[in-house]
Design an enzyme around this catalytic site. Structure first.
Site, PDB file in Angstrom:
ATOM      1  N   TYR A   1       0.825  -1.214   0.000  1.00  0.00           N
ATOM      2  CA  TYR A   1       0.000   0.000   0.000  1.00  0.00           C
ATOM      3  C   TYR A   1       0.857   1.261   0.000  1.00  0.00           C
ATOM      4  O   TYR A   1       0.488   2.274  -0.592  1.00  0.00           O
ATOM      5  CB  TYR A   1      -1.007  -0.021   1.160  1.00  0.00           C
ATOM      6  CG  TYR A   1      -2.246  -0.807   0.782  1.00  0.00           C
ATOM      7  CD1 TYR A   1      -3.246  -0.226   0.011  1.00  0.00           C
ATOM      8  CD2 TYR A   1      -2.377  -2.136   1.129  1.00  0.00           C
ATOM      9  CE1 TYR A   1      -4.356  -0.950  -0.387  1.00  0.00           C
ATOM     10  CE2 TYR A   1      -3.487  -2.875   0.740  1.00  0.00           C
ATOM     11  CZ  TYR A   1      -4.472  -2.270  -0.018  1.00  0.00           C
ATOM     12  OH  TYR A   1      -5.563  -2.997  -0.434  1.00  0.00           O
TER      13      TYR A   1
ATOM     14  N   ARG B   1       1.689   1.817  -3.535  1.00  0.00           N
ATOM     15  CA  ARG B   1       0.541   2.315  -4.300  1.00  0.00           C
ATOM     16  C   ARG B   1       0.208   3.758  -3.901  1.00  0.00           C
ATOM     17  O   ARG B   1      -0.166   4.575  -4.724  1.00  0.00           O
ATOM     18  CB  ARG B   1      -0.674   1.407  -4.074  1.00  0.00           C
ATOM     19  CG  ARG B   1      -0.445   0.010  -4.646  1.00  0.00           C
ATOM     20  CD  ARG B   1      -1.645  -0.869  -4.447  1.00  0.00           C
ATOM     21  NE  ARG B   1      -2.811  -0.348  -5.135  1.00  0.00           N
ATOM     22  CZ  ARG B   1      -4.075  -0.589  -4.759  1.00  0.00           C
ATOM     23  NH1 ARG B   1      -4.323  -1.327  -3.708  1.00  0.00           N
ATOM     24  NH2 ARG B   1      -5.076  -0.096  -5.438  1.00  0.00           N
TER      25      ARG B   1
ATOM     26  N   ASN C   1     -12.646   3.816  -6.564  1.00  0.00           N
ATOM     27  CA  ASN C   1     -11.215   4.118  -6.500  1.00  0.00           C
ATOM     28  C   ASN C   1     -10.845   4.667  -5.130  1.00  0.00           C
ATOM     29  O   ASN C   1     -11.621   5.393  -4.508  1.00  0.00           O
ATOM     30  CB  ASN C   1     -10.841   5.126  -7.585  1.00  0.00           C
ATOM     31  CG  ASN C   1     -11.122   4.579  -8.968  1.00  0.00           C
ATOM     32  OD1 ASN C   1     -11.305   3.372  -9.112  1.00  0.00           O
ATOM     33  ND2 ASN C   1     -11.170   5.430  -9.966  1.00  0.00           N
ATOM     34  N   VAL C   2      -9.646   4.339  -4.712  1.00  0.00           N
ATOM     35  CA  VAL C   2      -9.178   4.781  -3.392  1.00  0.00           C
ATOM     36  C   VAL C   2      -8.142   5.896  -3.553  1.00  0.00           C
ATOM     37  O   VAL C   2      -7.470   6.254  -2.602  1.00  0.00           O
ATOM     38  CB  VAL C   2      -8.582   3.588  -2.595  1.00  0.00           C
ATOM     39  CG1 VAL C   2      -9.656   2.559  -2.279  1.00  0.00           C
ATOM     40  CG2 VAL C   2      -7.417   2.925  -3.344  1.00  0.00           C
ATOM     41  N   ASP C   3      -8.032   6.448  -4.771  1.00  0.00           N
ATOM     42  CA  ASP C   3      -6.922   7.374  -5.057  1.00  0.00           C
ATOM     43  C   ASP C   3      -7.237   8.850  -4.802  1.00  0.00           C
ATOM     44  O   ASP C   3      -6.339   9.702  -4.874  1.00  0.00           O
ATOM     45  CB  ASP C   3      -6.436   7.192  -6.508  1.00  0.00           C
ATOM     46  CG  ASP C   3      -7.538   7.352  -7.549  1.00  0.00           C
ATOM     47  OD1 ASP C   3      -8.469   8.143  -7.323  1.00  0.00           O
ATOM     48  OD2 ASP C   3      -7.462   6.687  -8.603  1.00  0.00           O
TER      49      ASP C   3
ATOM     50  N   HIS D   1     -14.907   2.342  -1.529  1.00  0.00           N
ATOM     51  CA  HIS D   1     -13.853   1.431  -1.079  1.00  0.00           C
ATOM     52  C   HIS D   1     -12.791   2.133  -0.233  1.00  0.00           C
ATOM     53  O   HIS D   1     -11.684   1.629  -0.096  1.00  0.00           O
ATOM     54  CB  HIS D   1     -13.198   0.739  -2.291  1.00  0.00           C
ATOM     55  CG  HIS D   1     -14.098  -0.244  -2.976  1.00  0.00           C
ATOM     56  ND1 HIS D   1     -13.817  -0.810  -4.203  1.00  0.00           N
ATOM     57  CD2 HIS D   1     -15.282  -0.779  -2.601  1.00  0.00           C
ATOM     58  CE1 HIS D   1     -14.789  -1.641  -4.545  1.00  0.00           C
ATOM     59  NE2 HIS D   1     -15.693  -1.640  -3.603  1.00  0.00           N
TER      60      HIS D   1
ATOM     61  N   CYS E   1      -0.989   2.094  16.208  1.00  0.00           N
ATOM     62  CA  CYS E   1      -2.044   3.049  16.560  1.00  0.00           C
ATOM     63  C   CYS E   1      -1.582   3.874  17.761  1.00  0.00           C
ATOM     64  O   CYS E   1      -1.182   3.305  18.777  1.00  0.00           O
ATOM     65  CB  CYS E   1      -3.321   2.289  16.898  1.00  0.00           C
ATOM     66  SG  CYS E   1      -4.607   3.353  17.567  1.00  0.00           S
TER      67      CYS E   1
ATOM     68  N   GLY F   1     -15.065   2.982 -16.703  1.00  0.00           N
ATOM     69  CA  GLY F   1     -13.755   2.425 -16.356  1.00  0.00           C
ATOM     70  C   GLY F   1     -13.800   1.407 -15.241  1.00  0.00           C
ATOM     71  O   GLY F   1     -12.877   1.324 -14.443  1.00  0.00           O
TER      72      GLY F   1
HETATM   73  P1  OAD Z   1     -10.563  -3.381 -12.921  1.00  0.00           P
HETATM   74  O1  OAD Z   1      -9.076  -3.407 -13.009  1.00  0.00           O
HETATM   75  O2  OAD Z   1     -11.291  -4.642 -12.597  1.00  0.00           O
HETATM   76  O3  OAD Z   1     -11.192  -2.839 -14.278  1.00  0.00           O
HETATM   77  C1  OAD Z   1     -10.723  -1.697 -14.927  1.00  0.00           C
HETATM   78  C2  OAD Z   1     -11.662  -1.435 -16.096  1.00  0.00           C
HETATM   79  O4  OAD Z   1     -11.274  -0.227 -16.704  1.00  0.00           O
HETATM   80  C3  OAD Z   1     -11.626  -2.513 -17.191  1.00  0.00           C
HETATM   81  O5  OAD Z   1     -12.958  -2.829 -17.561  1.00  0.00           O
HETATM   82  C4  OAD Z   1     -10.885  -1.824 -18.356  1.00  0.00           C
HETATM   83  O6  OAD Z   1     -11.385  -2.262 -19.615  1.00  0.00           O
HETATM   84  C5  OAD Z   1     -11.260  -0.386 -18.109  1.00  0.00           C
HETATM   85  N1  OAD Z   1     -10.286   0.613 -18.603  1.00  0.00           N
HETATM   86  C6  OAD Z   1      -8.920   0.566 -18.550  1.00  0.00           C
HETATM   87  N2  OAD Z   1      -8.382   1.705 -18.989  1.00  0.00           N
HETATM   88  C7  OAD Z   1      -9.429   2.514 -19.332  1.00  0.00           C
HETATM   89  C8  OAD Z   1      -9.533   3.853 -19.823  1.00  0.00           C
HETATM   90  N3  OAD Z   1      -8.452   4.599 -20.062  1.00  0.00           N
HETATM   91  N4  OAD Z   1     -10.778   4.358 -20.048  1.00  0.00           N
HETATM   92  C9  OAD Z   1     -11.896   3.612 -19.808  1.00  0.00           C
HETATM   93  N5  OAD Z   1     -11.850   2.361 -19.327  1.00  0.00           N
HETATM   94  C10 OAD Z   1     -10.647   1.816 -19.084  1.00  0.00           C
HETATM   95  O7  OAD Z   1     -10.905  -2.243 -11.862  1.00  0.00           O
HETATM   96  P2  OAD Z   1     -12.253  -1.912 -11.111  1.00  0.00           P
HETATM   97  O8  OAD Z   1     -13.447  -2.227 -11.917  1.00  0.00           O
HETATM   98  O9  OAD Z   1     -12.101  -0.534 -10.568  1.00  0.00           O
HETATM   99  O10 OAD Z   1     -11.867  -3.223  -4.916  1.00  0.00           O
HETATM  100  O11 OAD Z   1     -12.194  -2.900  -9.905  1.00  0.00           O
HETATM  101  C11 OAD Z   1     -13.217  -2.790  -8.949  1.00  0.00           C
HETATM  102  C12 OAD Z   1     -12.713  -3.155  -7.618  1.00  0.00           C
HETATM  103  O12 OAD Z   1     -12.074  -4.410  -7.733  1.00  0.00           O
HETATM  104  C13 OAD Z   1     -11.611  -2.277  -7.070  1.00  0.00           C
HETATM  105  O13 OAD Z   1     -12.106  -1.117  -6.442  1.00  0.00           O
HETATM  106  C14 OAD Z   1     -11.004  -3.183  -6.051  1.00  0.00           C
HETATM  107  C15 OAD Z   1     -11.093  -4.532  -6.728  1.00  0.00           C
HETATM  108  O14 OAD Z   1     -11.626  -5.489  -5.919  1.00  0.00           O
HETATM  109  C16 OAD Z   1     -11.309  -3.375  -3.729  1.00  0.00           C
HETATM  110  O15 OAD Z   1     -10.102  -3.314  -3.535  1.00  0.00           O
HETATM  111  C17 OAD Z   1     -12.306  -3.603  -2.640  1.00  0.00           C
END
Ligand code: OAD
Length: 257
Positions: free
Chosen positions: A72, A75, A107-109, A124, A152, A192
């Site tokens: 982390y 990241r 997103n956590v960013d 998240h 802590c 995304g």
């Molecule tokens: P993923 O890595 O699963 O998916 C990223 C998505 O973004 C994919 O569908 C890509 O096709 C798309 N993508 C990539 N670059 C792009 C761009 N420039 N423009 C548009 N789309 C683009 O990430 P998340 O869906 O965010 O949770 O994942 C969801 C959650 O899964 C995260 O928050 C995390 C993980 O479990 C936790 O950590 C609880």
């Protein structure tokens, strides 16, 4: 003549201009153009041999807190170096142009807030915050604490990032806000996100059941694609500014990045 990055359907523009409520769900794809790797992208450097799904769990932290904390920390550094991109900024503009926009992010960013969005629901958590792994309250590590992970300041237990791990429940208030926004909106954007992680992924279907139109912006097909009335294939950082310019004109009201 140069082609627009993606065709923007006229009826989507009209729906956007007249919407009374808009819910937007974003995933890590929107931050990819800011240089933050998407969750399921291959990791680089030292971390290439680890699967994110195997590090982002309470079990991994119990087994090896140092390893998880260091991942982390790496990241967090990427996030601190990143700046919001035109996709984040276009969503901040949307909030200024249409009433009732709720931005729900996995997103956590923290990049949406840095781009100027205010009505942001972080489902998240946020990687820039730490919390006590036992008391679950957000705290700042002591400045002189060089332990990894730090402890802590109140009870001495390990600190952990204030993010939701696999197998953990979402923060209740944030999830309720997200559900309400999904149920009340007439236009739902999924941007995304691969739509693989519940319960965030089901928000679009809740919106659909309540009569909303779904618009997906993603460079790839996702499990949500068959339910979307509008599929905008491309990068969020190109598609979103093009959509906002078409709907609201060229002066997008410069939000800084
Ligand atoms: P993923 O890595 O699963 O998916 C990223 C998505 O973004 C994919 O569908 C890509 O096709 C798309 N993508 C990539 N670059 C792009 C761009 N420039 N423009 C548009 N789309 C683009 O990430 P998340 O869906 O965010 O949770 O994942 C969801 C959650 O899964 C995260 O928050 C995390 C993980 O479990 C936790 O950590 C609880």
């Amino acid at each position: 003549m140069v082609d627009a990055p993606v065709g923007i359907p006229e009826s989507l523009v009209t729906t956007l201009q007249n919407a009374r409520g808009i819910a937007v769900l974003t995933g890590s794809g929107i931050s990819a153009e800011s240089g933050v790797p998407t969750f399921r992208d291959a990791q680089t450097g030292l971390w290439a041999r680890y699967e994110p799904q195997e590090l982002a769990t309470p079990e991994a932290f119990a087994r090896d807190p140092r390893l998880v904390w260091e991942w982390y920390a790496w990241r967090r550094e990427l996030v601190e170096q990143a700046v919001p991109n035109p996709g984040h900024r276009a969503l901040a503009v949307l909030e200024n142009r249409v009433p009732g926009v709720v931005l729900i992010t996995q997103n956590v960013d923290g990049l949406h807030r840095r781009a100027g969005s205010q009505n942001v629901t972080e489902l998240h958590g946020n990687i820039t915050r730490s919390k006590c792994s036992v008391e679950e309250v957000v705290v700042e590590p002591r400045e002189d604490d060089t332990d990894v992970p730090p402890s802590c300041p109140n009870c001495g237990a390990f600190l952990r990032p204030d993010v939701v791990w696999f197998g953990e429940a979402l923060p209740v208030r944030e999830f309720e806000e997200a559900l309400e926004a999904a149920r009340d909106c007439d236009l739902f954007f999924s941007i995304g996100t691969s739509g693989l992680v519940q319960p965030a992924a089901s928000l679009a279907l809740d919106a659909l059941r309540n009569g909303a139109v779904i618009a997906e912006i993603n460079s790839n097909q996702t499990p949500l694609s068959p339910y979307a009335e509008y599929l905008l294939r491309g990068r969020a950082g190109e598609v979103l500014p093009a959509l906002m310019e078409t709907a609201f004109g060229r002066d997008l009201g410069g939000h800084g990045g």
